[in-house]
Each structure stands twice: as structure tokens, then as C-alpha cells.
Motif scaffolding. Structure first.
Motif, PDB file in Angstrom:
ATOM      1  N   LEU A   1       8.472   5.489  -2.838  1.00 34.83           N
ATOM      2  CA  LEU A   1       7.136   5.949  -2.479  1.00 34.83           C
ATOM      3  C   LEU A   1       6.392   6.541  -3.670  1.00 34.83           C
ATOM      4  CD1 LEU A   1       7.951   7.699   0.923  1.00 34.83           C
ATOM      5  CD2 LEU A   1       7.012   5.401   0.563  1.00 34.83           C
ATOM      6  N   VAL A   2       5.107   6.227  -3.745  1.00 35.45           N
ATOM      7  CA  VAL A   2       4.226   6.789  -4.761  1.00 35.45           C
ATOM      8  C   VAL A   2       3.092   7.504  -4.034  1.00 35.45           C
ATOM      9  CG1 VAL A   2       2.668   6.304  -6.669  1.00 35.45           C
ATOM     10  CG2 VAL A   2       4.788   4.996  -6.430  1.00 35.45           C
ATOM     11  N   ALA A   3       2.923   8.787  -4.332  1.00 29.61           N
ATOM     12  CA  ALA A   3       1.879   9.578  -3.685  1.00 29.61           C
ATOM     13  C   ALA A   3       0.577   9.471  -4.469  1.00 29.61           C
ATOM     14  CB  ALA A   3       2.309  11.032  -3.578  1.00 29.61           C
ATOM     15  N   THR A   4      -0.530   9.462  -3.757  1.00 27.18           N
ATOM     16  CA  THR A   4      -1.842   9.506  -4.397  1.00 27.18           C
ATOM     17  C   THR A   4      -2.238  10.969  -4.623  1.00 27.18           C
ATOM     18  OG1 THR A   4      -2.946   9.469  -2.241  1.00 27.18           O
ATOM     19  CG2 THR A   4      -2.564   7.346  -3.327  1.00 27.18           C
ATOM     20  N   ASP A   5      -3.207  11.161  -5.509  1.00 27.68           N
ATOM     21  CA  ASP A   5      -3.757  12.507  -5.705  1.00 27.68           C
ATOM     22  C   ASP A   5      -4.722  12.784  -4.563  1.00 27.68           C
ATOM     23  OD1 ASP A   5      -2.378  12.931  -8.088  1.00 27.68           O
ATOM     24  OD2 ASP A   5      -3.967  12.012  -9.291  1.00 27.68           O
ATOM     25  N   GLY A   6      -4.298  13.597  -3.636  1.00 27.86           N
ATOM     26  CA  GLY A   6      -5.124  13.857  -2.472  1.00 27.86           C
ATOM     27  C   GLY A   6      -5.101  12.688  -1.504  1.00 27.86           C
ATOM     28  N   ILE A   7      -5.906  12.781  -0.474  1.00 29.34           N
ATOM     29  CA  ILE A   7      -5.969  11.737   0.547  1.00 29.34           C
ATOM     30  C   ILE A   7      -7.145  10.812   0.223  1.00 29.34           C
ATOM     31  CG2 ILE A   7      -6.294  11.236   2.999  1.00 29.34           C
ATOM     32  CD1 ILE A   7      -5.035  13.987   3.559  1.00 29.34           C
ATOM     33  N   PRO A   8      -6.892   9.544  -0.046  1.00 31.00           N
ATOM     34  CA  PRO A   8      -7.976   8.622  -0.424  1.00 31.00           C
ATOM     35  C   PRO A   8      -8.973   8.423   0.714  1.00 31.00           C
ATOM     36  CG  PRO A   8      -5.805   7.694  -0.886  1.00 31.00           C
ATOM     37  CD  PRO A   8      -5.582   8.886  -0.027  1.00 31.00           C
ATOM     38  N   ASP A   9     -10.173   8.069   0.336  1.00 28.50           N
ATOM     39  CA  ASP A   9     -11.185   7.697   1.312  1.00 28.50           C
ATOM     40  C   ASP A   9     -10.642   6.566   2.180  1.00 28.50           C
ATOM     41  OD1 ASP A   9     -13.547   6.164   2.397  1.00 28.50           O
ATOM     42  OD2 ASP A   9     -14.664   7.685   1.275  1.00 28.50           O
ATOM     43  N   GLU A  10     -10.895   6.645   3.462  1.00 24.88           N
ATOM     44  CA  GLU A  10     -10.364   5.642   4.395  1.00 24.88           C
ATOM     45  C   GLU A  10     -10.818   4.230   4.040  1.00 24.88           C
ATOM     46  OE1 GLU A  10     -10.455   6.270   8.596  1.00 24.88           O
ATOM     47  OE2 GLU A  10     -10.212   8.450   8.392  1.00 24.88           O
ATOM     48  N   ARG A  11     -11.954   4.101   3.375  1.00 24.25           N
ATOM     49  CA  ARG A  11     -12.432   2.778   2.988  1.00 24.25           C
ATOM     50  C   ARG A  11     -11.500   2.125   1.972  1.00 24.25           C
ATOM     51  NH1 ARG A  11     -18.392   4.478   1.248  1.00 24.25           N
ATOM     52  NH2 ARG A  11     -17.098   6.163   0.388  1.00 24.25           N
ATOM     53  N   LEU A  12     -10.669   2.931   1.297  1.00 27.21           N
ATOM     54  CA  LEU A  12      -9.741   2.400   0.306  1.00 27.21           C
ATOM     55  C   LEU A  12      -8.368   2.095   0.889  1.00 27.21           C
ATOM     56  CD1 LEU A  12     -10.602   4.770  -2.686  1.00 27.21           C
ATOM     57  CD2 LEU A  12     -11.379   2.417  -2.342  1.00 27.21           C
ATOM     58  N   TRP A  13      -8.131   2.509   2.116  1.00 26.21           N
ATOM     59  CA  TRP A  13      -6.804   2.282   2.702  1.00 26.21           C
ATOM     60  C   TRP A  13      -6.414   0.810   2.764  1.00 26.21           C
ATOM     61  CZ3 TRP A  13      -6.359   6.142   7.446  1.00 26.21           C
ATOM     62  CH2 TRP A  13      -6.432   7.456   6.966  1.00 26.21           C
ATOM     63  N   PRO A  14      -7.324  -0.108   3.159  1.00 30.30           N
ATOM     64  CA  PRO A  14      -6.924  -1.526   3.167  1.00 30.30           C
ATOM     65  C   PRO A  14      -6.496  -2.020   1.784  1.00 30.30           C
ATOM     66  CG  PRO A  14      -8.894  -1.219   4.490  1.00 30.30           C
ATOM     67  CD  PRO A  14      -8.672   0.066   3.755  1.00 30.30           C
ATOM     68  N   GLY A  15      -7.205  -1.625   0.737  1.00 24.28           N
ATOM     69  CA  GLY A  15      -6.831  -2.042  -0.610  1.00 24.28           C
ATOM     70  C   GLY A  15      -5.479  -1.488  -1.015  1.00 24.28           C
ATOM     71  N   LEU A  16      -5.205  -0.237  -0.664  1.00 26.45           N
ATOM     72  CA  LEU A  16      -3.912   0.365  -0.986  1.00 26.45           C
ATOM     73  C   LEU A  16      -2.798  -0.283  -0.166  1.00 26.45           C
ATOM     74  CD1 LEU A  16      -5.091   4.074  -1.205  1.00 26.45           C
ATOM     75  CD2 LEU A  16      -4.367   2.615  -3.110  1.00 26.45           C
ATOM     76  N   LEU A  17      -3.106  -0.654   1.068  1.00 26.11           N
ATOM     77  CA  LEU A  17      -2.127  -1.369   1.881  1.00 26.11           C
ATOM     78  C   LEU A  17      -1.794  -2.719   1.245  1.00 26.11           C
ATOM     79  CD1 LEU A  17      -0.443  -1.699   4.479  1.00 26.11           C
ATOM     80  CD2 LEU A  17      -2.505  -2.602   5.587  1.00 26.11           C
ATOM     81  N   ALA A  18      -2.800  -3.409   0.739  1.00 26.99           N
ATOM     82  CA  ALA A  18      -2.558  -4.691   0.079  1.00 26.99           C
ATOM     83  C   ALA A  18      -1.637  -4.527  -1.123  1.00 26.99           C
ATOM     84  CB  ALA A  18      -3.893  -5.317  -0.364  1.00 26.99           C
ATOM     85  N   VAL A  19      -1.748  -3.403  -1.810  1.00 26.47           N
ATOM     86  CA  VAL A  19      -0.902  -3.144  -2.972  1.00 26.47           C
ATOM     87  C   VAL A  19       0.574  -3.116  -2.586  1.00 26.47           C
ATOM     88  CG1 VAL A  19      -0.288  -1.339  -4.644  1.00 26.47           C
ATOM     89  CG2 VAL A  19      -2.674  -2.003  -4.360  1.00 26.47           C
TER      90      VAL A  19
END
Length: 338
Positions: free
Chosen positions: A126-144
Motif C-alpha cells: 500500500l502507498v498512502a497519498t498526502d491527505g485525502i484526494p479530491d473524489e474526482r481523482l479517485w477513478p484515476g488512482l483506481l486505474a493506477v
């Protein structure tokens, strides 16, 4: 909790399942932010892979840490995390060599289309992000967590270089992310092989310079025509069928490279033909963990937007419709929201 369970070909059900728990000190449990259906999930759904007993499905995930085992210090409860479909300790010799998807403690994820997920080898996965990303970025992070990481591996394995010509075989989510990867790696010409208008448009948006709709030998002939009769420097095979592999190998120039990331089904490579072609061949399960920090940063900075491969969003309890839509090619990739 609730989650997707496959009972047989074409039979996906949303059922009540036992809540995941920390079973080992290296585990973590996350609450799913978003998950999805993968193209590789369609192999058993179509009856092309054995299913055996009914079992949960899904291997792509981002979410919030709920609980960690005693040996997990890299992440903590409350953090937003991105992982990989193949878990890894990130310390063994294979991991240190950059092949975390062949970690000696590897476990493949398979329960992620659910409200909560247990993550083995959480410290290294697991890699944590700095803070909680904007929900609009969740699909892109899921694709990663899979398709973007896999598309990147396809381009890396095919040795895409600045100024090179790359061909992408396959217009599913991985192939489209392969276009993104080739663009980011500096390919001057990116030829996407696709017969579907909506996917062609997205490929062009992601950086493709040419579209080839032909398949098989006709497709290879068109690639040769576009490359002065020689073939491409790099070919990304993102399907996994025998035809796709042959198309990829024949589209590469002598001295070129094929990166194959589609899970092979009835694929056989002729050793004599490969020997005399001078084409390099490398692939396998993507070492997504190797690329996670870089790809997460690219998504958060807005440099890439692989989340656009999700062209259908459904509540998690409609997961069966997500499978059906992708199987019928009404959707490239279905995003599921708990």
C-alpha cells in the motif's frame, strides 16, 4: 459486508459476506472508496477460465485504512491508500529487482468488489497519498492500481523511447492506458489498433497519432505500410489472445520489442520464427508497485487522467450489470461505488 461472487459463467451475484479481519501481522483492512470490473474478470465470466467453487471477485482497489496488523507501519488508519492487484513485501530479492508482482510472498488479490478488503503484505503493497484526494481523482488512482500500471509495464517492457514508434494492440482499458504510457515515455508516433469509434476517440485524446482498424494479417500489413515497410520499434500486446500475440510479433521491426501484458489464453510462440525475427519479447503480471509512487504523482498533478477509461459508473450492488455491459462491449470499464 456485501460483495460480488461468481457462481458460474455469466452468473455474478451481490451477496452478504463475512467481514474481513486482520489475520496476520502483515495485513491491513481497508474500506473501499471505489472499485471496478477488469477485462481479465471477463475470462471466467465468459466461461473461458475454470471457476470451481463460487468465490468473490475483484482485484482493483483504492480506499481508506480501517485497521492494520502489528507489523504494518507504512500506513495507518484513516489514510487513503492505493495498492496493487499483486501484493508484495517490497523487500525480497525479486522486489528489489523491480518485479514486485513476483514477490516470494506474493498473493493475488481477488475480493475487491466489496465494501471492505483485507490486504496481505500491506507494508510493502500500500502507498498512502498526502491527505485525502479530491473524489474526482479517485477513478484515476483506481486505474493506477491495475490498468494504468499494466499499460505502463507494457510500454516499459516494449522499451518505448523518446522519438520512437509504438503500436498498441488492444483498445480495452489496458491498451488505452498503454497509449498514455507511450505518450508519457516520449513516443513520437503511437498507432492504436481499434475497431470501435468511442475507443478510437479516447485513444486519440490520450495521445495516439494513428488508428488502424484492421486485424490479423491485414492489420500487420497496415502497420508495415505506416512504418515504411519495416515495422514498429515497440509493440504493446494488451489482449492475451493468440491472434493479438501474432499481430504484435509481426508488427514489430527486427530489433524491436513486444511487451505482452494480456493474460495469455491459447497463445503459443513459434521459437524458430521468434529466433529469426530478432524481436524481443517480455511480459508477465505488471510490477505495479514499482510504478505506484510515480503514477500516483502524475494523476494527482493532472499530468495523466487514466480515469477516463471508466465510461460506466454503477453502485456496487449493480456489479452484475457492470460485467454484462463490458462483456457486450457497451462499456470500456465499469466503475463501482460502494
Amino acid at each position: 459486508m456485501r460483495g460480488a461472487v461468481i457462481h458460474g459463467p455469466g452468473d455474478i451475484r451481490f451477496e452478504t459476506l463475512e467481514d474481513p479481519k486482520v489475520l496476520h501481522p502483515t495485513d491491513a483492512v481497508i474500506r473501499t472508496a471505489v472499485t471496478c470490473v477488469c477485462g481479465s474478470d471477463l475470462w471466467p465470466y465468459r466461461g473461458l477460465e475454470p471457476i470451481g467453487e463460487a468465490h468473490p471477485m475483484g482485484h482493483e482497489y483504492v480506499g481508506f485504512v480501517e485497521e492494520v496488523g502489528a507489523e504494518v507501519t507504512a500506513v495507518k488508519p484513516g489514510q487513503f491508500v492505493v495498492g496493487s492487484f499483486a501484493t508484495s513485501d517490497n523487500t525480497c530479492a525479486n522486489c528489489r529487482n523491480g518485479f514486485q508482482s513476483n514477490c516470494v510472498h506474493r498473493e493475488f488479490m481477488g475480493t475487491c468488489q466489496a465494501d471492505y478488503v483485507r490486504i496481505p503484505n500491506a507494508q510493502g503493497t500500500l502507498v498512502a497519498t498526502d491527505g485525502i484526494p479530491d473524489e474526482r481523482l479517485w477513478p484515476g488512482l483506481l486505474a493506477v492500481s491495475d490498468v494504468m500500471g499494466t499499460g505502463w509495464w507494457a510500454a516499459d517492457a516494449a522499451e518505448v523511447r523518446c522519438g520512437s514508434t509504438a503500436v498498441v494492440v488492444g483498445d480495452g482499458a489496458v491498451g488505452l492506458c498503454g497509449v498514455i504510457a507511450a505518450k508519457e515515455m516520449g513516443a513520437e508516433r503511437i498507432i492504436a489498433m481499434s475497431r470501435h469509434e468511442s475507443r478510437q476517440k479516447l485513444a486519440l485524446e490520450f495521445g495516439a497519432t494513428d488508428i488502424v482498424a484492421e486485424r490479423g494479417e491485414e492489420g500487420v500489413a497496415r502497420i508495415k505500410e505506416l512504418t515504411g515497410g519495416i515495422g514498429a520499434d515497440s509493440v504493446l500486446e494488451c489482449v492475451g489472445t493468440a491472434q493479438a500475440m501474432q499481430q504484435a510479433l509481426h508488427a514489430a521491426r527486427p530489433g524491436g520489442n513486444v511487451g505482452f501484458v494480456g493474460v495469455p489464453h491459447e497463445v503459443a510462440v513459434d521459437g524458430q520464427e521468434l529466433f529469426f525475427s530478432h524481436v524481443g519479447l517480455r511480459g508477465g503480471p505488471a510490477p505495479v508497485r514499482r510504478y505506484l509512487p510515480d503514477l500516483i504523482d502524475r494523476v494527482l498533478a493532472g499530468a495523466i487522467n487514466p480515469g477516463k477509461v471508466f465510461d460506466l459508473t454503477l453502485p456496487l450492488d449493480q456489479v452484475a450489470e457492470g460485467y454484462k455491459a463490458m462483456d457486450e462491449r457497451r462499456a470500456i470499464k465499469a466503475l463501482l461505488t460502494p
